[in-house]
Motif scaffolding. Structure first.
Motif, mmCIF file in Angstrom:
data_model
loop_
_atom_site.group_PDB
_atom_site.id
_atom_site.type_symbol
_atom_site.label_atom_id
_atom_site.label_comp_id
_atom_site.label_asym_id
_atom_site.label_seq_id
_atom_site.Cartn_x
_atom_site.Cartn_y
_atom_site.Cartn_z
ATOM 1 N N THR A 44 -8.180 -14.886 4.313
ATOM 2 C CA THR A 44 -9.522 -15.388 4.011
ATOM 3 C C THR A 44 -9.975 -16.462 4.983
ATOM 4 O O THR A 44 -11.168 -16.736 5.083
ATOM 5 C CB THR A 44 -9.617 -15.961 2.580
ATOM 6 N N GLN A 67 -8.511 -5.855 7.251
ATOM 7 C CA GLN A 67 -8.615 -6.394 5.891
ATOM 8 C C GLN A 67 -8.890 -7.907 5.886
ATOM 9 O O GLN A 67 -8.800 -8.547 4.846
ATOM 10 C CB GLN A 67 -7.327 -6.113 5.110
ATOM 11 N N GLN A 70 -10.283 -10.497 2.820
ATOM 12 C CA GLN A 70 -9.969 -10.036 1.465
ATOM 13 C C GLN A 70 -9.055 -11.026 0.742
ATOM 14 O O GLN A 70 -8.018 -11.411 1.267
ATOM 15 C CB GLN A 70 -9.267 -8.671 1.505
ATOM 16 N N HIS A 71 -9.467 -11.423 -0.459
ATOM 17 C CA HIS A 71 -8.590 -12.222 -1.316
ATOM 18 C C HIS A 71 -7.404 -11.367 -1.782
ATOM 19 O O HIS A 71 -7.492 -10.140 -1.849
ATOM 20 C CB HIS A 71 -9.338 -12.695 -2.562
ATOM 21 N N LEU A 74 -8.066 -9.033 -4.807
ATOM 22 C CA LEU A 74 -8.913 -7.849 -4.667
ATOM 23 C C LEU A 74 -8.126 -6.596 -5.006
ATOM 24 O O LEU A 74 -8.569 -5.755 -5.794
ATOM 25 C CB LEU A 74 -9.472 -7.751 -3.248
ATOM 26 N N ASP A 75 -6.943 -6.472 -4.415
ATOM 27 C CA ASP A 75 -6.088 -5.327 -4.745
ATOM 28 C C ASP A 75 -4.612 -5.662 -4.578
ATOM 29 O O ASP A 75 -3.779 -4.774 -4.423
ATOM 30 C CB ASP A 75 -6.452 -4.107 -3.899
ATOM 31 N N SER A 79 -4.064 -2.774 0.259
ATOM 32 C CA SER A 79 -4.815 -2.147 1.342
ATOM 33 C C SER A 79 -4.408 -2.658 2.722
ATOM 34 O O SER A 79 -4.863 -2.133 3.733
ATOM 35 C CB SER A 79 -6.316 -2.378 1.137
ATOM 36 N N GLN A 152 -14.418 -11.788 -4.100
ATOM 37 C CA GLN A 152 -13.097 -11.421 -3.589
ATOM 38 C C GLN A 152 -13.142 -11.011 -2.123
ATOM 39 O O GLN A 152 -12.109 -10.740 -1.513
ATOM 40 C CB GLN A 152 -12.516 -10.274 -4.421
ATOM 41 N N LEU A 153 -14.339 -10.969 -1.566
ATOM 42 C CA LEU A 153 -14.529 -10.693 -0.143
ATOM 43 C C LEU A 153 -15.271 -11.873 0.479
ATOM 44 O O LEU A 153 -16.223 -12.395 -0.104
ATOM 45 C CB LEU A 153 -15.329 -9.405 0.070
#
Length: 289
Positions: A44, A67, A70-71, A74-75, A79, A152-153
């Motif tokens: 981030t 990526q 991305q927090h 998020l997934d 990813s 989250q992004l």
């Protein structure tokens, strides 16, 4: 009158007392959320501010840069190519590598600190629920609208922060407070300047500087600990401290102006009062800021 060095000694003592507790808290946070914080620091903050060149230094695969932003939540990093080996299996190493990269690239650090300071403009945390789910609700979920501070992004968060009015205010308050504190320290050690200032004004300037350093420290701990994840929440105390810093600077300015207006005058440049029989002694508190 308190000796000029007494205040500094008290400040150093306060730092010595507080430092172990702060460091212990940071260590506990890193231990409890090692993978989460390491991921957020790298993805981030460091990667978005550095570009793909940082992936190798952080021990990440080159394709992991896709990526960036991305927090973790998020997934869970699923990813990110090779996340289990490059992040999950080595969070301490990744965190150290990220901080080393930042230390070696001052512009990256400056951008991170600046974003952290900008985040202090909006200490509100609207994405956290302030109400319950209602009577006899056991799901544990309270529906909330989306907010850029809790995205989250990082894209929406960056757009939000970059669009805030007054982004120059927090850095300016910090710089002015540090300059005021430095001038107060110099004035307390130069007799002619000391005669032109008052302990009240110098004390307020030093207090403003200490508050600014503390706020800056909070921002540093936030961005170097969990990146930009929930940044507004993590710098909330820094936001409060900067408000108090600004108020202290204003009070110091008022004290300085009042002192100058009430001053009886100053000796001409090059004139030494100690050898001038016509010079009048300046009573305590009669001259200065």
């Amino acid at each position: 009158m308190v000796a000029p060095g007494a205040g500094i000694a008290v400040a150093l003592l306060a730092v010595a007392v507080a430092a172990p507790a702060v460091l212990s808290g940071i260590a506990a946070q890193d231990a409890a959320y090692d993978k989460v914080n390491a991921h957020n620091l790298a993805f981030t903050a460091v990667l978005p501010e550095s570009g793909p060149a940082a992936t190798a230094a952080l021990g990440l695969r080159p394709e992991a840069f896709r990526q960036a932003g991305q927090h973790f939540y998020l997934d869970g990093g699923r990813s990110v190519p090779g996340w289990a080996e490059t992040v999950g299996a080595r969070p301490d190493e990744l965190r150290s590598a990220a901080r080393l990269w930042v230390a070696q690239h001052p512009l990256v650090l400056a951008r991170m600190v600046h974003r952290g300071l900008v985040a202090t403009l909006r200490p509100h945390i609207p994405y956290l629920a302030s109400e319950t789910g209602g009577p006899r609700t056991v799901s544990g979920s309270v529906p909330r609208p989306s907010y850029p501070e809790g995205s989250q992004l990082m894209g929406p968060t960056f757009v939000y922060f970059d669009g805030l009015p007054g982004r120059w205010v927090p850095p300016t308050v910090v710089v002015l407070a540090l300059l005021a504190a430095a001038l107060a320290l110099i004035a307390s050690r130069v007799p002619r300047l000391a005669a032109a200032t008052t302990p009240t004004a110098r004390g307020l300037a030093l207090a403003a500087g200490a508050l600014a350093v503390t706020a800056l420290g909070i921002v540093l701990v936030a961005v170097l600990g969990d990146g930009y994840c929930e940044l507004a929440k993590h710098v909330w105390l820094g936001s409060y401290l900067l408000v108090v810093t600004a108020a202290t600077l204003v009070a110091g300015g008022v004290a300085a102006g009042a002192g100058w207006l009430g001053a009886e005058g100053f000796p001409e440049v090059g004139q030494d009062d100690r050898t001038d029989p016509t010079a009048r002694p300046v009573p305590d508190g009669a001259a200065g800021w």
